[in-house]
Design an enzyme around this catalytic site. Sequence first.
Site, mmCIF file in Angstrom:
data_model
loop_
_atom_site.group_PDB
_atom_site.id
_atom_site.type_symbol
_atom_site.label_atom_id
_atom_site.label_comp_id
_atom_site.label_asym_id
_atom_site.label_seq_id
_atom_site.Cartn_x
_atom_site.Cartn_y
_atom_site.Cartn_z
ATOM 1 C CG LEU A 254 -5.195 -56.556 -20.701
ATOM 2 C CD1 LEU A 254 -4.901 -57.637 -21.538
ATOM 3 C CD2 LEU A 254 -3.649 -55.925 -20.006
ATOM 4 C CG ASP A 255 -7.157 -56.789 -17.381
ATOM 5 O OD1 ASP A 255 -7.008 -58.037 -17.532
ATOM 6 O OD2 ASP A 255 -6.172 -56.098 -16.683
ATOM 7 C CD GLN A 256 -11.437 -52.219 -18.916
ATOM 8 O OE1 GLN A 256 -12.792 -52.259 -18.624
ATOM 9 N NE2 GLN A 256 -10.608 -52.109 -18.049
#
Lengths: 312, 312, 312, 312
Positions: A254-256
């Site tokens: 997530l969000d990476q």
Amino acid sequence: MRIRAPRRGALRVGCVRFILDFFAPLNETPVTHATLLVDCQDRTGLVAALSDFVFRNDGNIVDLDQHSEPDTGRFFMRLVWDTARFRLDRAGIRAALGVMAQAYDLRWRLHFADERPRLAVFATKAPHCLYDLLLAHSLGELAGDIAVVVANHPDLGPVAAHFDVPFVHIPAGDKAASEARQRAVLAEHGVTVAVLARYMQILSPAFVADWEHRIINIHHSFLPAFVGAKPYHQARERGVKIIGATAHYVTADLDQGPIIEQAVARVSHRDGVEDLQRKGRELERQVLTRAVRLHLQHRVLVHGNRTVVFDG
Amino acid sequence: MRIRAPRRGALRVGCVRFILDFFAPLNETPVTHATLLVDCQDRTGLVAALSDFVFRNDGNIVDLDQHSEPDTGRFFMRLVWDTARFRLDRAGIRAALGVMAQAYDLRWRLHFADERPRLAVFATKAPHCLYDLLLAHSLGELAGDIAVVVANHPDLGPVAAHFDVPFVHIPAGDKAASEARQRAVLAEHGVTVAVLARYMQILSPAFVADWEHRIINIHHSFLPAFVGAKPYHQARERGVKIIGATAHYVTADLDQGPIIEQAVARVSHRDGVEDLQRKGRELERQVLTRAVRLHLQHRVLVHGNRTVVFDG
Amino acid sequence: MRIRAPRRGALRVGCVRFILDFFAPLNETPVTHATLLVDCQDRTGLVAALSDFVFRNDGNIVDLDQHSEPDTGRFFMRLVWDTARFRLDRAGIRAALGVMAQAYDLRWRLHFADERPRLAVFATKAPHCLYDLLLAHSLGELAGDIAVVVANHPDLGPVAAHFDVPFVHIPAGDKAASEARQRAVLAEHGVTVAVLARYMQILSPAFVADWEHRIINIHHSFLPAFVGAKPYHQARERGVKIIGATAHYVTADLDQGPIIEQAVARVSHRDGVEDLQRKGRELERQVLTRAVRLHLQHRVLVHGNRTVVFDG
Amino acid sequence: MRIRAPRRGALRVGCVRFILDFFAPLNETPVTHATLLVDCQDRTGLVAALSDFVFRNDGNIVDLDQHSEPDTGRFFMRLVWDTARFRLDRAGIRAALGVMAQAYDLRWRLHFADERPRLAVFATKAPHCLYDLLLAHSLGELAGDIAVVVANHPDLGPVAAHFDVPFVHIPAGDKAASEARQRAVLAEHGVTVAVLARYMQILSPAFVADWEHRIINIHHSFLPAFVGAKPYHQARERGVKIIGATAHYVTADLDQGPIIEQAVARVSHRDGVEDLQRKGRELERQVLTRAVRLHLQHRVLVHGNRTVVFDG
């Protein structure tokens, strides 16, 4: 070394053609373009081989951007040529590139300007990013088409309807069932790119894997600052003087995922969380629409967890 | 309620003066200003009480910026007035403010324009931030004076000398001894603000505590992204499209202190770590010098881990 | 000096109230605010007089921003107070301010938060600014209401309809007739602010004079660069590296009115006129919506041909 | 068609080499680069011909940026290759390019990385731009060397001395005499680029003509806004919300030359002329140093009155 024979042969042709075409006027308003994205370990002769391939088949290069990373020795290239008088048909181009790709160990993608990518926009209730994409599309600013809007709430139906885009409401409920339904909708509409326009659901790892580098998300912070939930609350708490928004490809983490585009805005102590959210909405839509535009223009190459963006 | 009597008394005087001064011309180029910073729980009448205090003592307010945070109920104010014809001397002003502070439970700081803060700049080997501060100072852009440059390497001695500022070389070596030496140097030069201009040593918790909100550091990233070492390498690795720099007050937690100022610059895949470092140097010096300027103009209030910056 | 008597009287009351209210909690979520904008030649006591007026009538100041220009000796102030427990009704406030205004020779405007300004948006065919304003309005981001959309072409009717805003098509044709019709529409809808959202008609001097500082236009350049027609073509021709957009009040001199807000974007040699137009559209809508927001929050004061913008 | 023979010959060699080198590792840290800038009317085969020329002489292209303007049909290219194992010496490269230039009607410039341009910085009294250039140079940020500082006042002598750069004071006085002296100094120091770092004198048309596209000036406004004298006063008067600075090549028309780089900063009503000047100084030095860096990296092509900047 399969490439040798066609290369030499083609070059003979090329030399003849060279004489004939030398003072031929430029085709000034080409209606048909091909865009080739290439990514490989650098070796000498790559640009020459690829540009010569275009040249000896009567293509005219209209834009070429090439970069080799000194530290990783990685070669990246975006090559756009006018195919109006190209000798090879699309299958022929693909075949030839396939041969070169094997010889040079290239990763490559080829896109023709008239094969417009079809997008699905995933949304929940927040309308601002959806409006921005639909407006950009209706103004002819995107090199692709918004084929369908998918949402886990019915609220944005009228927005899609206003822009004459099909709207499919798939309630969150049962994960497996919704995902199956989503996949069916994407298939039915011939979708090749999914855009998460403040979509408040997490996609399954399987879905993400199947759509690698084809799902674009907007995160409402300047990543890697403020990953996770409520980034504007986090920003307010930390007392930053600048907030941001980040568009990235979705990966299992997530969000990476690889960042495509970011933008920022100044804030002050006078900005409460609601003000940050308002300023953030302005950033989110700008950044997401820009990232989608870049992706649709085939300007984005992913290497590892980073992107190379050949922007205009 | 001690404040009642002087207030009422002053008001009588004020009314008389009111008549006399009513059409008096504004003193257009006041040479003497006082700046009052106030911070407290909000209650009605604060602005009236403070501005009336200035008025009835014949001060003219030239700048007033006040903000109450709706969510925390906190009141912040910066009030600048011309003291050219003020009835009270400095001790008298402090005494009166002390009374009001008790009544209203105010935190306050008072600064007179002719009492210029004295800075120490701490540096190591990187010259860019030091040059920027010294140049800003020599151009008359800072409301304070650079009294001394302290460095743990001798390299920057000629830079200080060029600007006629004393340079003290305190090698890192023994922690306790260097800190004692640093404290002595600060005392000797009458320093009230320390600026860490890419100073590559960590100050002791005791030192930091003694100089709370009086040590300004520049961190070469857009905090809270990329805390710790080698932020440009981290930024390159993460593939961000924008880098930043952050000036903050130093606290016991590394890179966690209240943020004063931030700035950013766009980067692309073509920027290697060295390019990020170069672009970063441009940001670092801008941001640090701006933060120092704001601090010296008494525009920064700290509340918890956030700052209120009343910038011009 | 009429102000003396009420002032003294009020102060007696004020002092009593002072004792009673001293530790009264702040009304943390005031539902009713008044915003006072003041503009005059500076003299001592202005802030004290105005803040005291609020205080002694039981108002709580929640935001005060004051600035005196050293070079012109002009005083500007924006004062917001909570009127929940204010002693005076609206007529009373206006009467009292009228007295003070005469005494101090003030220009002033007073606005109550529940008296929301009503906007007319003027448009032609370009939809982007209109969408942005309507979306901002529907998200609750504007301190006013879009009462009507007026256009000299019918194309944008469906956009207004989608947002449930009345749409009036007034063809350009006969100048006098259209203007009469426009004035009638504005009157009918109780409009107090007109916004020209890429409206491609020039308003008559009489209209502009009647609506002084109440018509906001967006010009698609960074004024004063590129006044007049086709600014993106001019920008391309001049080879600038940054383009801009400017929101300003409309005056009799085209593109010369007081500037409220500006923003810019980087461009490169790769950007043809169409790209500049696309990037410009993004700027135009941002800048216009921000200017409208600032105006509706009563943050903009005009002095001569310049604005003072007390932005948050 | 002279180009045919060498081309065919070289290609035979190229094909042999192709086999041998195919899996040869990339020379990862080339110490020697050549940069070719080309500008002509677009025709097919240009990229192929030029990249093939590099390839068949054993050069490795490390950066290639090419752009054709659709509206003007103009072709621009910047090609950087590693010359470590190049078959031709410098004279040979120039000869070959001369042949191709005739055939294709190219304008071209060729630069070798070890032939560092030599700069003269012209200044008057303001030190900020001079410091910035000298510091950038001393940090190794410029691909050229500052050979001499020329000034019409003696004030900045110590700045040059501090950075160990020769300083020549040429008083303004007699125009012809100063210009002759300037020309002599430039010749003596082998200068190829002149940088006007807030130099307050106007150069003669003859001088400007002789140094076409080799004199870089910084103008302290966002051109084309505020040409001429006192741009910050003009900006204050007009009430702009953003100020700028512009670096451009000097031409006979004051402030009208091709723009290389621009930057901007926000200002507010609180900024008097002195504040604009301070903010402006920050912009001026940034913009001028960036423009010089771009020029020295041979990233700037001039076409008519516009530049193509192939920035990293």
